[in-house]
Design a protein around this motif. Structure first.
Motif, PDB file in Angstrom:
ATOM      1  N   THR A  21       0.754  -1.388  -0.273  1.00  0.00           N
ATOM      2  CA  THR A  21      -0.057   0.059   0.225  1.00  0.00           C
ATOM      3  C   THR A  21       0.690   1.289   0.107  1.00  0.00           C
ATOM      4  O   THR A  21       0.141   1.704  -0.658  1.00  0.00           O
ATOM      5  CB  THR A  21      -0.953  -0.114   1.123  1.00  0.00           C
ATOM      6  OG1 THR A  21      -1.419  -1.102   1.445  1.00  0.00           O
ATOM      7  CG2 THR A  21      -1.481   1.371   1.624  1.00  0.00           C
ATOM      8  N   ASP A  80      -5.916  -1.480  -4.788  1.00  0.00           N
ATOM      9  CA  ASP A  80      -5.472  -1.677  -3.194  1.00  0.00           C
ATOM     10  C   ASP A  80      -6.287  -2.791  -2.897  1.00  0.00           C
ATOM     11  O   ASP A  80      -7.586  -2.998  -2.703  1.00  0.00           O
ATOM     12  CB  ASP A  80      -4.489  -0.788  -2.129  1.00  0.00           C
ATOM     13  CG  ASP A  80      -4.104  -1.120  -1.644  1.00  0.00           C
ATOM     14  OD1 ASP A  80      -3.254  -2.439  -1.812  1.00  0.00           O
ATOM     15  OD2 ASP A  80      -4.080  -1.097  -0.794  1.00  0.00           O
ATOM     16  N   GLU A  81      -5.784  -4.056  -3.232  1.00  0.00           N
ATOM     17  CA  GLU A  81      -6.711  -5.118  -2.349  1.00  0.00           C
ATOM     18  C   GLU A  81      -8.627  -4.459  -3.029  1.00  0.00           C
ATOM     19  O   GLU A  81      -9.036  -4.964  -2.326  1.00  0.00           O
ATOM     20  CB  GLU A  81      -6.661  -5.227  -1.091  1.00  0.00           C
ATOM     21  CG  GLU A  81      -5.265  -5.291  -0.585  1.00  0.00           C
ATOM     22  CD  GLU A  81      -5.026  -6.426   0.185  1.00  0.00           C
ATOM     23  OE1 GLU A  81      -5.923  -7.381   0.203  1.00  0.00           O
ATOM     24  OE2 GLU A  81      -3.886  -6.757   0.296  1.00  0.00           O
TER      25      GLU A  81
END
Ligand code: ADP
Ligand code: MG
Lengths: 264, 331
Positions: free
Chosen positions: B67, B184-185
């Motif tokens: 991240t 991000d995810e």
């Protein structure tokens, strides 16, 4: 420019969602005004004029205070600071309008919505009181209106900047939003929000004369009541002060943005 | 590749100063005058280049620095040191010309207005990115169709399910047709069906718009399906960069067989088929060699009365553990 209007408009719509909260706020503000009016009526009992104000004029003063407050008094310190602390401003920072400008446009949208609430109610109160008191007619000449609107803008920018500075400081300090209370006390005391200049004790009056906060309430109301007109020195002082707080914010923002950790 | 990289990172470091407080009141009082700071090396000397049109899987365990890297690439965080270039810009300058060309979507943070329908947030982004009306309508129609969200974009966001919300988050981020996308995810917390929907969407988006995508994920399934190339980081350092298939071949030799049995059987009987990881009737989990997974599953179905069988990829964490261990051996 068009996109700025679009943004203001969308935040206006968003404010609609929180109308319940704003209605409560508006009612409290008006309650406050009505109580103030009642107090001043009793101060004036048995006298036709005090310090150059007739009872009608003093009532007009505080009704105008309510209007000005509705236009200018921003307070977004609390939730904006929390957003900063919780790292929730990421999506503002990746967009092609700077964060402070987005905050400004959002706040203008909110203010406009609040105005649509507070203005009609204020005029209603004004009307009710005007039935039993002579509130003094106002000559709304273009010159008076122009000066009044200009000062409303100035008052708004001062309020906004103070709130923005608190938000920017929250990049460093927890609880920076507590500055809101400091702002509130300072403005209440030094702007003519609580009492007209003519009623202030000497020491306070001298402080107010030096400080720029009088341009928020006292001076615009005096303009409406045609007690004063702005002079060139007033404009110079206003622009100088606005420039100082603008550059201070810009400087803070540049520091803050390097400091941002985007936690979470 | 002959083309110039669209994203390039050289020797990127991002250190955080975190302050450690001793627990309790005493610690709080002490911290009033003396604070102990500790440096967290979130990203520690990472370099890579990404070329136009690639989808790269950026994988690593929790806290590896994924991240943080994406935040640096998005201009949210100022790097401690190193060179970063995205689309020819230094992200940190936050030039509007740069910001108009990329988007960052985080599964853990949302940009949608919670109390309003997603459509209002779409309009907000339309205004901010100055997307012309016709283009906005076209893009929105297309995205709505791809994600099948016609009925929900006018419902208050807080009334949506996590998966529906994620779909709307993606739309909000893509309305300005970014050339570079940091995800991000995006599938975190979603059920298997919804993961698949988003995966297919990301794939379609990449193909249709030729977008360059960096994707971080916890699910091997996501990465395997979408990315040819993977970059693995661990403790802020890059430990692998190359063909995903290579990692899978070398470090994901096993697959996971999850079984739900109908009849009672004993542990011994199952151990013949593979490495028994968990057994708690009626559920059993077996590790079996990748190449034989299908065959063994078939065998189990004929030998026992099985209610359900599922073949899954090993977790990313498990693969990275192996990868990490193998590298230690080398050094
Ligand atoms: N804002 C921050 N302040 C302090 N430490 C941070 C911050 N963000 C991340 N970290 C630390 O940096 C490391 C990497 O975090 P992160 O990039 O979020 O990892 P990942 O996304 O791979 O799970 C972690 O140890 C995390 O605790
Ligand atoms: Mg992460």
């Amino acid at each position: 420019m068009r996109r700025y209007f679009a943004l203001i408009q969308l935040w206006f719509i968003k404010a609609l969602e929180y109308r319940a909260e704003l209605v409560v706020w508006a009612i409290l503000t008006l309650l406050n005004t009505v109580i103030l009016l009642a107090i001043w009526i009793s101060v004036f009992r048995g006298q036709t004029s005090v310090n150059g104000y007739q009872v009608g004029q003093i009532m007009q003063y505080f009704l105008l205070v309510t209007v000005i407050n509705g236009v200018t008094a921003s307070h977004f310190e609390g939730w904006r600071s929390q957003e900063v602390r919780e790292g929730k401003i990421d999506h503002y920072l990746t967009k092609p309008i700077s964060y402070p400008l987005q905050v400004l446009l959002a706040d203008i949208g909110n203010r406009l919505f609040y105005l649509t609430l507070i203005l009609p109610i204020t005029f209603l109160v004004y009307y009710v009181f005007s039935l039993s008191f002579n509130l003094g007619t106002v000559a709304f000449t273009p010159l008076v209106i122009a000066q009044f609107i200009f000062l409303l803008g100035v008052g708004y920018l001062i309020e906004f900047s103070c709130a923005m500075i608190a938000v920017l400081l929250s990049f460093w300090f927890e609880g920076a939003e507590g500055l809101e209370h400091f702002k509130w006390i300072t403005i209440s005391l030094f702007s003519g929000f609580m009492i007209p200049l003519e009623f202030m004790p000497g020491w306070l009056r001298s402080a107010v004369d030096i400080l720029p906060l009088k341009y928020m309430y006292a001076i615009p109301i005096q303009v409406i009541q045609q007690r004063v007109t702005l002079r060139i020195t007033d404009f110079m002082y206003i622009f100088f002060f606005l420039a100082v707080i603008f550059f201070f914010q810009r400087w803070l923002w540049q520091k803050a943005t390097a400091k941002y950790t985007s936690s979470g | 590749m002959s083309e110039a990289p669209i994203i390039s990172i050289q020797n990127l470091k991002k250190y955080f100063k975190v302050y450690r407080k001793k627990p309790g009141l005493l610690g709080s009082i002490q911290s009033l005058w003396s604070r102990e700071y500790e440096e967290v090396k979130a990203v520690d000397d990472v370099s890579f280049e990404i070329y136009p049109g690639e989808i790269v899987g950026f994988i690593g365990q929790n806290g590896a620095g994924k991240t943080t890297t994406l935040k640096v690439l998005s201009g949210l965080l100022y790097p401690t040191s190193g060179e970063v270039s995205v689309l020819g810009f230094n992200p940190w300058d936050r030039k509007p010309d740069f910001q108009r060309q990329f988007a960052l979507v985080m599964g853990q943070k949302n940009q949608l207005w919670w109390d309003l329908p997603a459509m209002e947030s779409f309009l907000l982004n339309k205004a901010i990115y100055e997307v012309p009306d016709a283009e906005f309508d076209k893009t929105l129609d297309k995205l709505v169709e791809l994600l099948d969200v016609k009925d929900i974009i006018n419902v208050q966001v807080r009334k949506l399910s996590l998966g529906q919300r994620m779909k709307c988050e993606l739309i909000a981020a893509l309305l300005h047709s970014p050339k570079v996308l940091f995800l991000d995810e995006p599938t975190i917390g979603l059920d298997v069906v919804m993961q698949k929907v988003l995966r297919d969407f990301i794939k379609a988006y990449n193909q249709e718009f030729k977008a360059t995508i960096i994707l971080t994920s916890h699910y091997m399934g996501d990465v395997k399906e979408l990315c040819k190339r993977a970059i693995v980081i661990d403790h802020g350092q890059k430990i692998f960069d190359g063909d995903l298939q290579d990692i899978i071949d070398q470090f994901a030799r096993n697959k996971i067989l999850s079984l739900i049995m109908n009849d009672k059987i004993n542990q011994k009987q199952l151990e013949k088929y593979g490495q028994l990881k968990e057994f708690e009737y009626p559920k059993a989990t077996l590790l079996v060699p990748r190449a034989k997974a299908a065959k063994i599953a078939g065998q189990l179905l004929t030998d026992f009365s099985v209610a359900d069988v599922n073949i899954e990829e090993p977790t990313i964490d498990a693969i990275i553990r192996e990868l990490f261990l193998s590298q230690k051996k080398v050094h």
